[in-house]
Design an enzyme around this catalytic site. Sequence first.
Site, mmCIF file in Angstrom:
data_model
loop_
_atom_site.group_PDB
_atom_site.id
_atom_site.type_symbol
_atom_site.label_atom_id
_atom_site.label_comp_id
_atom_site.label_asym_id
_atom_site.label_seq_id
_atom_site.Cartn_x
_atom_site.Cartn_y
_atom_site.Cartn_z
ATOM 1 N N THR A 17 -8.031 2.751 -34.361
ATOM 2 C CA THR A 17 -8.233 1.205 -33.975
ATOM 3 C C THR A 17 -9.709 0.760 -34.417
ATOM 4 O OG1 THR A 17 -8.944 1.231 -31.642
ATOM 5 C CG2 THR A 17 -6.707 1.522 -32.111
ATOM 6 N N CYS A 18 -9.814 -0.573 -34.001
ATOM 7 C CA CYS A 18 -11.170 -1.113 -34.208
ATOM 8 C C CYS A 18 -12.254 -0.533 -33.411
ATOM 9 C CB CYS A 18 -11.159 -2.464 -34.191
ATOM 10 S SG CYS A 18 -10.500 -3.149 -32.502
ATOM 11 N N HIS B 192 -8.177 11.513 -20.334
ATOM 12 C CA HIS B 192 -8.683 10.605 -21.304
ATOM 13 C C HIS B 192 -7.474 9.853 -21.995
ATOM 14 C CE1 HIS B 192 -11.500 8.670 -24.244
ATOM 15 N NE2 HIS B 192 -10.719 9.071 -25.103
ATOM 16 N N GLU C 135 -6.979 -5.011 -21.377
ATOM 17 C CA GLU C 135 -6.109 -5.728 -22.662
ATOM 18 C C GLU C 135 -4.967 -4.756 -22.875
ATOM 19 O OE1 GLU C 135 -5.881 -4.432 -25.766
ATOM 20 O OE2 GLU C 135 -7.080 -2.451 -25.465
ATOM 21 N N PRO C 136 -3.968 -5.677 -23.280
ATOM 22 C CA PRO C 136 -2.665 -4.664 -23.423
ATOM 23 C C PRO C 136 -2.507 -4.278 -24.938
ATOM 24 C CG PRO C 136 -2.349 -7.115 -23.949
ATOM 25 C CD PRO C 136 -3.696 -6.789 -23.581
ATOM 26 N N GLN D 142 -0.596 -0.196 -29.887
ATOM 27 C CA GLN D 142 -1.521 0.558 -31.050
ATOM 28 C C GLN D 142 -1.215 2.163 -30.944
ATOM 29 O OE1 GLN D 142 -5.298 -1.323 -30.446
ATOM 30 N NE2 GLN D 142 -5.257 -2.305 -32.467
#
Length: 434
Positions: free
Chosen positions: A51-52, A101, A116-117, A122
């Site tokens: 992801t970003c 983790h 955040e969802p 993702q």
Amino acid sequence: MEPSIVLIGLSHHTAPVELREQVAVPNGRLDGTLRALVQVPGVFEGAILSTCNRVEVIACGPDGDALTRTLPSFLAEAHGIAVPDVTARLYVHRDREAVRHLFRVAASLDSMVVGEPQILGQLKEQYARAAAVGSSGPVLHRCFHKSFSVAKRVRTGTHVAERAVSVGTAALGLASEIFDRLDDKTALLLGAGTMGELTARQLLAHGIGSLMVASRTFERAVGVARALHGTAIPFERLLRHLPFADLVVSAVDAPEPIVRAPDVEAAIRERRGRPVFLIDLAVPRSLDPAINAVDGAYLYDIDDLQQVVAENRDARAWEARRAEAMIEGEVENFWAWLRSRAVAPTIAELRAHVEGIRAREVERHAGLLAALEPGQREEVDRLTRALVNRILHDPTAALGRHGANEGMDSPLVGAARELFALDESTDDGGDEST
């Protein structure tokens, strides 16, 4: 012996965007990279999250030490980067820590924006790719699906997601430092994916005047523009429309920048010096970092948002601690399941061994049973099977309990194998009663 689970990665906690973008796995390369992962010696199952904010590789195999050595090399070599450049910023989690983790990532406790969802979606999407190409197996299947249920439990059982600062609201906070009002401004969304669309919705909800949408797939741009009451523009005409944009939000998956400093410089000249606010949500970055040097251009990348979102974290610290406690219990539940899998073959062998004794004894007394009516013979068969189940119930239950705690290291497993001679051949059909 239960398999080992190893997770390695780089995230916004450990590595700047300049390094994260070098090891990012674009959607077009994900399937091939997953196939290459399970070709690494000792990797039985594998998945990748890119992801970003993070790139993580999780693998399952018989030798955790070997996985810890080979996975960093795999990540570096897959991107043509020197191994020391990656390992200097890399975190490595093994077994319970790896599972913990993954659960924390799914529950958005490790995100830049806690609560955040987007990360859960993702994670589901990229694990589905691993399942589709066959790189995952029973252990990672259970692990990932447990992470999904843990995330749901955290979201519904705590308030950790309430008042969460999203990427969109963080962008608005930065934009408010540049513009005194938004209702007369135009935003340009580059890329019509989930992250960009969510950010554009945030801007519209806070009063942005108008919206343009550009995507490599024009039909996708039209769909998003229609949903957001904006205007779709062809991707190849992006630079012609750049001077009309006061805010640019880019979430384009591209190997190199699609807008460069000279493009922005020309746009600002055409705007007669009026400033442009740009935020780059993509990794690799899709807006040239050199844009920062252009007068009147204010460029922020995904790492710049950390300072904005950090201010909101303290308000949810107590809820996050409750969520951590939930996760800890689920980690132990998963690990008990994994350990119990290690003793499952012993339990199966024990049942097969005793069932074999029963079947042979029934066969040996076939002459006596022949005098019985068919219904009576079936009753004898049912009775002997019931006796086997009754006799094995307590021993197999004890093996399962001890296996959940100790796996194959449990002395009870060794004792059972020795007492019932499970490691010795009994194919001679001899009388086990002596």
